[in-house]
Design a protein around this motif. Structure first.
Motif, PDB file in Angstrom:
ATOM      1  N   SER A 141      66.745 -13.725  65.694  1.00 22.45           N
ATOM      2  CA  SER A 141      67.844 -13.701  65.093  1.00 22.45           C
ATOM      3  C   SER A 141      67.906 -12.646  63.825  1.00 22.45           C
ATOM      4  O   SER A 141      66.983 -12.555  63.435  1.00 22.45           O
ATOM      5  N   THR A 142      69.001 -11.901  63.498  1.00 22.18           N
ATOM      6  CA  THR A 142      68.917 -10.440  62.680  1.00 22.18           C
ATOM      7  C   THR A 142      70.285 -11.148  61.854  1.00 22.18           C
ATOM      8  O   THR A 142      70.247 -10.236  60.636  1.00 22.18           O
ATOM      9  N   ILE A 143      70.949 -12.933  61.560  1.00 26.67           N
ATOM     10  CA  ILE A 143      71.475 -13.255  61.239  1.00 26.67           C
ATOM     11  C   ILE A 143      71.012 -14.374  59.675  1.00 26.67           C
ATOM     12  O   ILE A 143      69.568 -14.811  60.219  1.00 26.67           O
ATOM     13  N   THR A 144      71.092 -13.395  58.565  1.00 30.69           N
ATOM     14  CA  THR A 144      70.147 -14.270  57.560  1.00 30.69           C
ATOM     15  C   THR A 144      70.344 -15.791  57.312  1.00 30.69           C
ATOM     16  O   THR A 144      71.789 -16.037  56.773  1.00 30.69           O
ATOM     17  N   PRO A 145      69.552 -16.717  57.162  1.00 33.13           N
ATOM     18  CA  PRO A 145      69.937 -17.908  56.975  1.00 33.13           C
ATOM     19  C   PRO A 145      69.593 -18.519  54.763  1.00 33.13           C
ATOM     20  O   PRO A 145      70.894 -19.423  54.317  1.00 33.13           O
ATOM     21  N   PHE A 146      68.765 -17.027  54.467  1.00 27.24           N
ATOM     22  CA  PHE A 146      69.225 -17.771  53.188  1.00 27.24           C
ATOM     23  C   PHE A 146      70.175 -16.206  52.324  1.00 27.24           C
ATOM     24  O   PHE A 146      69.466 -15.067  52.598  1.00 27.24           O
ATOM     25  N   SER A 147      69.905 -16.506  51.304  1.00 28.50           N
ATOM     26  CA  SER A 147      70.354 -14.949  50.786  1.00 28.50           C
ATOM     27  C   SER A 147      69.051 -14.359  49.996  1.00 28.50           C
ATOM     28  O   SER A 147      67.826 -14.343  50.249  1.00 28.50           O
ATOM     29  N   ASP A 148      69.468 -12.615  49.953  1.00 32.01           N
ATOM     30  CA  ASP A 148      68.372 -11.788  49.874  1.00 32.01           C
ATOM     31  C   ASP A 148      67.605 -12.547  48.080  1.00 32.01           C
ATOM     32  O   ASP A 148      66.831 -12.362  48.411  1.00 32.01           O
ATOM     33  N   LYS A 149      68.213 -12.608  47.524  1.00 34.40           N
ATOM     34  CA  LYS A 149      68.214 -13.324  46.350  1.00 34.40           C
ATOM     35  C   LYS A 149      66.838 -14.489  46.629  1.00 34.40           C
ATOM     36  O   LYS A 149      66.157 -14.826  45.489  1.00 34.40           O
ATOM     37  N   LEU A 150      67.034 -15.527  47.158  1.00 35.85           N
ATOM     38  CA  LEU A 150      65.845 -16.301  47.401  1.00 35.85           C
ATOM     39  C   LEU A 150      65.270 -15.847  47.817  1.00 35.85           C
ATOM     40  O   LEU A 150      63.857 -16.851  48.103  1.00 35.85           O
ATOM     41  N   MET A 151      65.202 -15.037  48.965  1.00 33.58           N
ATOM     42  CA  MET A 151      63.812 -15.083  49.850  1.00 33.58           C
ATOM     43  C   MET A 151      63.207 -13.835  49.068  1.00 33.58           C
ATOM     44  O   MET A 151      61.891 -14.246  49.372  1.00 33.58           O
ATOM     45  N   MET A 152      63.944 -13.003  48.117  1.00 33.91           N
ATOM     46  CA  MET A 152      62.958 -12.829  47.018  1.00 33.91           C
ATOM     47  C   MET A 152      62.571 -13.759  46.333  1.00 33.91           C
ATOM     48  O   MET A 152      60.666 -13.150  45.961  1.00 33.91           O
ATOM     49  N   PHE A 153      62.700 -14.374  45.835  1.00 30.75           N
ATOM     50  CA  PHE A 153      61.672 -15.728  45.292  1.00 30.75           C
ATOM     51  C   PHE A 153      61.334 -16.303  45.571  1.00 30.75           C
ATOM     52  O   PHE A 153      59.933 -16.957  45.015  1.00 30.75           O
ATOM     53  N   LEU A 154      61.113 -16.185  47.162  1.00 38.02           N
ATOM     54  CA  LEU A 154      60.087 -17.318  48.000  1.00 38.02           C
ATOM     55  C   LEU A 154      58.969 -16.092  48.214  1.00 38.02           C
ATOM     56  O   LEU A 154      57.910 -16.575  48.324  1.00 38.02           O
ATOM     57  N   MET A 189      62.862  -5.558  41.156  1.00 35.24           N
ATOM     58  CA  MET A 189      63.814  -4.947  42.522  1.00 35.24           C
ATOM     59  C   MET A 189      65.298  -6.028  41.934  1.00 35.24           C
ATOM     60  O   MET A 189      65.788  -6.578  42.102  1.00 35.24           O
ATOM     61  N   MET A 190      64.438  -7.597  41.618  1.00 36.03           N
ATOM     62  CA  MET A 190      64.951  -8.934  41.342  1.00 36.03           C
ATOM     63  C   MET A 190      65.858  -8.308  39.669  1.00 36.03           C
ATOM     64  O   MET A 190      67.167  -8.806  39.887  1.00 36.03           O
ATOM     65  N   ILE A 191      64.968  -7.659  38.917  1.00 35.47           N
ATOM     66  CA  ILE A 191      65.664  -7.467  37.372  1.00 35.47           C
ATOM     67  C   ILE A 191      67.327  -6.507  37.684  1.00 35.47           C
ATOM     68  O   ILE A 191      68.591  -6.774  37.278  1.00 35.47           O
ATOM     69  N   ASP A 192      66.908  -6.082  38.520  1.00 35.48           N
ATOM     70  CA  ASP A 192      68.113  -4.649  39.108  1.00 35.48           C
ATOM     71  C   ASP A 192      69.147  -5.223  39.824  1.00 35.48           C
ATOM     72  O   ASP A 192      69.916  -4.493  39.145  1.00 35.48           O
ATOM     73  N   ASN A 193      68.805  -6.209  40.200  1.00 39.82           N
ATOM     74  CA  ASN A 193      70.134  -6.710  40.847  1.00 39.82           C
ATOM     75  C   ASN A 193      70.655  -8.177  40.222  1.00 39.82           C
ATOM     76  O   ASN A 193      71.354  -8.693  40.732  1.00 39.82           O
ATOM     77  N   GLY A 194      69.432  -8.486  38.791  1.00 42.00           N
ATOM     78  CA  GLY A 194      70.763  -9.202  38.415  1.00 42.00           C
ATOM     79  C   GLY A 194      69.917 -10.951  38.473  1.00 42.00           C
ATOM     80  O   GLY A 194      70.607 -11.711  38.529  1.00 42.00           O
ATOM     81  N   TRP A 195      68.590 -10.780  39.623  1.00 40.26           N
ATOM     82  CA  TRP A 195      68.403 -12.352  39.530  1.00 40.26           C
ATOM     83  C   TRP A 195      67.405 -12.773  39.439  1.00 40.26           C
ATOM     84  O   TRP A 195      66.871 -14.230  39.444  1.00 40.26           O
ATOM     85  N   LEU A 196      66.932 -11.922  38.351  1.00 33.00           N
ATOM     86  CA  LEU A 196      65.466 -12.949  37.377  1.00 33.00           C
ATOM     87  C   LEU A 196      66.572 -13.664  36.624  1.00 33.00           C
ATOM     88  O   LEU A 196      66.266 -13.052  35.742  1.00 33.00           O
TER      89      LEU A 196
END
Length: 339
Positions: free
Chosen positions: A259-272, A317-324
């Motif tokens: 599968s190339t369809i993500t079950p999670f947001s990029d933000k969540l995957m970065m956190f994991l 990267m998380m800071i640049d995306n406003g995810w942290l």
């Protein structure tokens, strides 16, 4: 403000360590809920389902209880993760066996986290909460371990012969050196090598899968970089055991679908990935303290630096995306004086 208990006596405010541990637990459990909901939706193995259901139950219990405490304390509830970070109808990304291994890993890290959290907490109600969380996580760990053993997929540390008698070290070469012949590995050194093989394999599986489905190319490349690093670590640890003639059971490569369809947001995957990276740094640090052979300690130290640099790149990267999300921190007195 400090609250009051049922007897009308004052309850002290949360101390910094209690704030930190509860805040971290809340964030981590909101992430876990998103992941486990997708695992349950796509799971096909009836033996795995009870473990996933129990993991979801305790994560949701923690979220509700901590949110209630934060409301009482007039402490802002973190945003964490929610349904926006979960694409529940996305196809299966991992195998059911991999789900089980993830739950085993979740249990192991939870046991370490809640043990530490209770040891640095003062308030009786907080200690009681953390004791319950530890016991719940212990049950999850045991459920996952037993299910893995029944399926024949539980990877044990290598067996070594029992010692024949009590002995004392008489030669300083026991400590080892950078070059030349190394002494045989100690049981504790083998144990840490085994733990780090398993953790690196879990990270490797997650990173490869996430690199396959991440929406942003930069993030996909970041995950691929982490995968390559984890692969290097696994190969090093296995070679150390092989060179010592220590047979290690077959390692696992968690099955990843196409599968190339993500079950999670990029933000969540970065956190994991940030979370498992932090566990890796901690495990390397513990291994350094337990490894008397100098070559092992030096290699672990090098790995810590490399993993730390990888984690730093991810945080940027998380800071640049406003995810942290900013954790609780002390007041900046210099900034206050400027106002």
């Amino acid at each position: 403000m400090a609250g009051e208990n049922m007897n009308g006596s004052s309850i002290p405010k949360l101390i910094s360590s209690e704030m930190a541990m509860l805040w971290n637990t809340y964030i981590a459990d909101t992430a876990a809920v998103c992941c486990i909901k997708h695992y349950i939706k796509t799971n096909e193995d009836p033996d795995v389902l009870p473990v996933l259901n129990y993991a979801l139950t305790i994560a949701e219990d923690h979220i509700d209880e901590i949110a209630s405490l934060f409301n009482t304390e007039e402490f802002p509830i973190p945003d964490g993760f929610n349904e926006q970070d979960l694409h529940i109808d996305a196809p299966k990304l991992f195998s059911d066996v991999t789900y089980l291994r993830f739950m085993h890993h979740l249990g192991r890290t939870g046991l370490n986290a809640y043990s530490l959290a209770k040891s640095v907490s003062a308030r009786k109600d907080v200690r009681s909460m953390l004791k319950k969380y530890y016991e719940q996580t212990e049950k999850l760990f045991d459920m996952a371990a037993e299910a893995m053993q029944e399926k024949g997929i539980f990877i044990r540390s290598p067996y070594i012969e029992y010692p024949k008698k009590v002995k004392y070290v008489s030669d300083q070469r026991f400590l080892g050196g950078i070059a030349g012949k190394k002494r045989q590995l100690l049981a504790i050194e083998i144990a840490h090598l085994g733990t780090n093989i398993e953790l690196s394999n879990i990270a490797k599986t997650m990173l490869l899968a996430f690199s396959q489905v991440a929406k942003e190319k930069m993030i996909s490349n970041y995950f691929k970089k982490g995968y390559d690093m984890s692969l290097e670590h696994v190969e090093y640890f296995l070679n150390v055991l092989k060179n010592d003639d220590v047979a290690y059971p077959s390692t696992w490569d968690g099955s990843i679908t196409d599968s190339t369809i993500t079950p999670f947001s990029d933000k969540l995957m970065m956190f994991l990935i940030a979370s498992i990276t932090a566990v890796g740094v901690m495990d390397f640090g513990i291994a350094i303290g337990a490894s008397i052979r100098k070559d092992l300690a030096i290699q672990y130290a090098k790995m810590m630096i490399k993993v730390g640099s990888f984690a730093d790149d991810g945080a940027k990267m998380m800071i640049d995306n406003g995810w942290l999300e900013t954790p609780p921190q002390s007041l900046d007195r210099d900034e206050l004086r400027k106002k």
